[in-house]
Design a protein around this motif. Structure first.
Motif, PDB file in Angstrom:
ATOM      1  N   ILE A   9       0.951  -1.241  -0.197  1.00  0.00           N
ATOM      2  CA  ILE A   9      -0.154  -0.007   0.072  1.00  0.00           C
ATOM      3  C   ILE A   9       0.785   1.263  -0.129  1.00  0.00           C
ATOM      4  CG2 ILE A   9      -1.847   1.167   1.024  1.00  0.00           C
ATOM      5  CD1 ILE A   9      -2.511  -1.404   2.735  1.00  0.00           C
ATOM      6  N   LEU A  10       0.574   2.116  -0.725  1.00  0.00           N
ATOM      7  CA  LEU A  10       1.138   3.546  -0.801  1.00  0.00           C
ATOM      8  C   LEU A  10       0.210   4.493   0.150  1.00  0.00           C
ATOM      9  CD1 LEU A  10       1.963   4.036  -4.667  1.00  0.00           C
ATOM     10  CD2 LEU A  10       3.281   2.913  -2.749  1.00  0.00           C
ATOM     11  N   THR A  11       1.136   5.263   0.901  1.00  0.00           N
ATOM     12  CA  THR A  11       0.150   6.499   1.795  1.00  0.00           C
ATOM     13  C   THR A  11       0.627   7.837   1.703  1.00  0.00           C
ATOM     14  OG1 THR A  11       1.259   5.653   3.637  1.00  0.00           O
ATOM     15  CG2 THR A  11      -0.744   4.734   3.261  1.00  0.00           C
ATOM     16  N   TYR A  12      -0.167   8.714   1.822  1.00  0.00           N
ATOM     17  CA  TYR A  12       0.292  10.220   2.080  1.00  0.00           C
ATOM     18  C   TYR A  12      -1.059  10.779   2.571  1.00  0.00           C
ATOM     19  CZ  TYR A  12       1.531  14.931   1.956  1.00  0.00           C
ATOM     20  OH  TYR A  12       1.753  16.271   2.386  1.00  0.00           O
ATOM     21  N   ASN A  13      -1.038  11.033   3.731  1.00  0.00           N
ATOM     22  CA  ASN A  13      -2.061  11.550   4.660  1.00  0.00           C
ATOM     23  C   ASN A  13      -3.379  10.976   4.294  1.00  0.00           C
ATOM     24  OD1 ASN A  13      -0.401  13.473   5.671  1.00  0.00           O
ATOM     25  ND2 ASN A  13      -0.912  15.121   4.505  1.00  0.00           N
ATOM     26  N   GLU A  14      -3.465   9.608   4.545  1.00  0.00           N
ATOM     27  CA  GLU A  14      -4.638   8.911   4.097  1.00  0.00           C
ATOM     28  C   GLU A  14      -5.573   8.559   5.306  1.00  0.00           C
ATOM     29  OE1 GLU A  14      -6.139   7.785   1.397  1.00  0.00           O
ATOM     30  OE2 GLU A  14      -4.367   8.586   0.018  1.00  0.00           O
ATOM     31  N   SER A  36       4.965   8.470   2.103  1.00  0.00           N
ATOM     32  CA  SER A  36       5.500   9.557   1.466  1.00  0.00           C
ATOM     33  C   SER A  36       5.604  10.956   2.600  1.00  0.00           C
ATOM     34  CB  SER A  36       4.963  10.029   0.151  1.00  0.00           C
ATOM     35  OG  SER A  36       4.762   8.998  -0.735  1.00  0.00           O
ATOM     36  N   TYR A  37       5.930  10.421   3.664  1.00  0.00           N
ATOM     37  CA  TYR A  37       6.159  11.422   4.789  1.00  0.00           C
ATOM     38  C   TYR A  37       4.713  11.994   5.316  1.00  0.00           C
ATOM     39  CZ  TYR A  37      10.942  10.598   4.357  1.00  0.00           C
ATOM     40  OH  TYR A  37      12.336   9.883   4.320  1.00  0.00           O
ATOM     41  N   SER A  38       3.785  11.271   5.516  1.00  0.00           N
ATOM     42  CA  SER A  38       2.550  11.765   6.001  1.00  0.00           C
ATOM     43  C   SER A  38       2.550  12.662   7.112  1.00  0.00           C
ATOM     44  CB  SER A  38       1.404  10.729   6.518  1.00  0.00           C
ATOM     45  OG  SER A  38       1.118   9.783   5.418  1.00  0.00           O
ATOM     46  N   THR A  39       1.667  13.855   7.176  1.00  0.00           N
ATOM     47  CA  THR A  39       1.863  14.647   8.248  1.00  0.00           C
ATOM     48  C   THR A  39       0.727  14.500   8.911  1.00  0.00           C
ATOM     49  OG1 THR A  39       0.905  16.241   6.830  1.00  0.00           O
ATOM     50  CG2 THR A  39       3.278  16.083   7.263  1.00  0.00           C
ATOM     51  N   ASP A  40      -0.538  13.856   8.729  1.00  0.00           N
ATOM     52  CA  ASP A  40      -1.586  13.589   9.664  1.00  0.00           C
ATOM     53  C   ASP A  40      -1.656  12.433  10.592  1.00  0.00           C
ATOM     54  OD1 ASP A  40      -1.991  11.614   8.057  1.00  0.00           O
ATOM     55  OD2 ASP A  40      -3.831  12.111   7.126  1.00  0.00           O
ATOM     56  N   ILE A  45      -1.898   5.415  12.962  1.00  0.00           N
ATOM     57  CA  ILE A  45      -2.984   4.252  12.719  1.00  0.00           C
ATOM     58  C   ILE A  45      -2.197   3.094  12.045  1.00  0.00           C
ATOM     59  CG2 ILE A  45      -4.960   3.499  11.255  1.00  0.00           C
ATOM     60  CD1 ILE A  45      -5.938   6.528  10.969  1.00  0.00           C
ATOM     61  N   LEU A  46      -1.247   3.369  11.359  1.00  0.00           N
ATOM     62  CA  LEU A  46      -0.412   1.997  10.685  1.00  0.00           C
ATOM     63  C   LEU A  46       0.442   1.526  11.738  1.00  0.00           C
ATOM     64  CD1 LEU A  46       0.866   3.922   7.466  1.00  0.00           C
ATOM     65  CD2 LEU A  46      -0.737   2.154   7.604  1.00  0.00           C
ATOM     66  N   HIS A  47       0.988   2.147  12.673  1.00  0.00           N
ATOM     67  CA  HIS A  47       1.806   1.613  13.972  1.00  0.00           C
ATOM     68  C   HIS A  47       0.881   0.967  14.682  1.00  0.00           C
ATOM     69  CE1 HIS A  47       5.495   3.177  12.202  1.00  0.00           C
ATOM     70  NE2 HIS A  47       5.166   4.397  12.463  1.00  0.00           N
ATOM     71  N   SER A  48      -0.411   1.237  14.814  1.00  0.00           N
ATOM     72  CA  SER A  48      -1.268   0.361  15.554  1.00  0.00           C
ATOM     73  C   SER A  48      -1.514  -1.114  15.232  1.00  0.00           C
ATOM     74  CB  SER A  48      -2.625   1.175  15.947  1.00  0.00           C
ATOM     75  OG  SER A  48      -3.563   1.080  14.601  1.00  0.00           O
TER      76      SER A  48
END
Length: 255
Positions: A9-14, A36-40, A45-48
């Motif tokens: 999965i690709l993510t950026y502020n998702e 891609s260095y999310s800021t939200d 959430i991912l680390h949970s």
């Protein structure tokens, strides 16, 4: 076969989307996410989820991000997903029944586009290769989008993925404008003879938004979906209007 698959999965502020796709991947032993260095709150959430491994890479293109992700996967099969996808129970059951040892190297899946969680009767989304043997696949950019090229035999599965993007409208507008700048360059630089019929129509500018409106509402049955169908149709018309404006601007600047 599920044990032989690693979702990518690709993510950026998702943050508005990522929870739903992860809840449909609880069967996966490992999930690879290229962020891609999310800021939200995406990373929170991912680390949970303990089965998720997150790698961060500055975004340059979708194909580059995906190919980077493939290098982090060791399983035979990859399930390539966007953050706003949701796997249906029917699709999970269908994939679990597939044989790992097979002459098929990739599987494509159809989509149901959702508006505020409601699946529509039809959309512009074509089937996409999402499940494939890792060693057979490589990503290439295609306009603003990307696609995986997979050697060997491929078939389409019967079940669907739901495309359910809940990000705010301003994010959608910003993304569409960026995409249309890239699409404009693709349409202007590619010889007309090499363009698809759809892209040839888009290159005609003014006619494309009108065709899209009729296609979404009538041919795809969006008018039967009530305001959800109109919402989707107007979204697609707006995207085509942005492309038309960008094409006119680019052509005038060239003169």
């Amino acid at each position: 076969m599920l044990k032989e698959i690693t979702p990518l999965i690709l993510t950026y502020n998702e943050a508005p989307n990522i929870e739903r796709i992860l809840q449909s991947l609880t069967w996966a032993n490992k999930i690879i996410v290229i962020d891609s260095y999310s800021t939200d709150k995406t990373l929170e959430i991912l680390h949970s989820y303990p089965q998720i491994e997150v790698f961060q890479k500055k975004f340059d293109s979708f194909a580059s991000q995906c190919n980077y992700g493939l290098g982090k996967i060791s399983s035979e099969w990859v399930l390539s997903l966007d953050s706003d996808y949701v796997l249906t129970d029917e699709l999970i059951d269908e994939i679990s029944a597939l044989q790992a040892e097979t002459a098929i190297n990739s599987y494509s899946v159809r989509f149901k586009y959702c508006v505020f969680g409601k699946p529509l009767r039809g959309s512009l989304l074509p089937p996409r290769k999402v499940l494939y043997k890792r060693e057979k696949g490589i990503y290439q950019d295609d306009g603003h989008a990307h696609r995986v090229v997979v050697e060997g035999n491929s078939i389409i599965l019967y079940s669907h993925i739901h495309h359910d993007d809940r990000k705010p409208l301003n994010r959608w507008l910003s993304a569409q404008d960026r995409y249309m700048v890239i699409e404009t360059q693709k349409l202007l630089k590619t010889p007309t003879s090499e363009l698809s019929l759809g892209d040839r129509i888009r290159k005609r500018k003014i006619i494309a938004p009108l065709i899209i409106l009729i296609y979404c509402l009538i041919l795809k049955g969006g008018i039967l979906d009530g305001w959800h169908g109109w919402y989707y149709a107007l979204q697609r018309v707006l995207a085509e209007i942005l492309l038309t404006i960008r094409l006119i601007e680019a052509e005038k600047l060239q003169n």
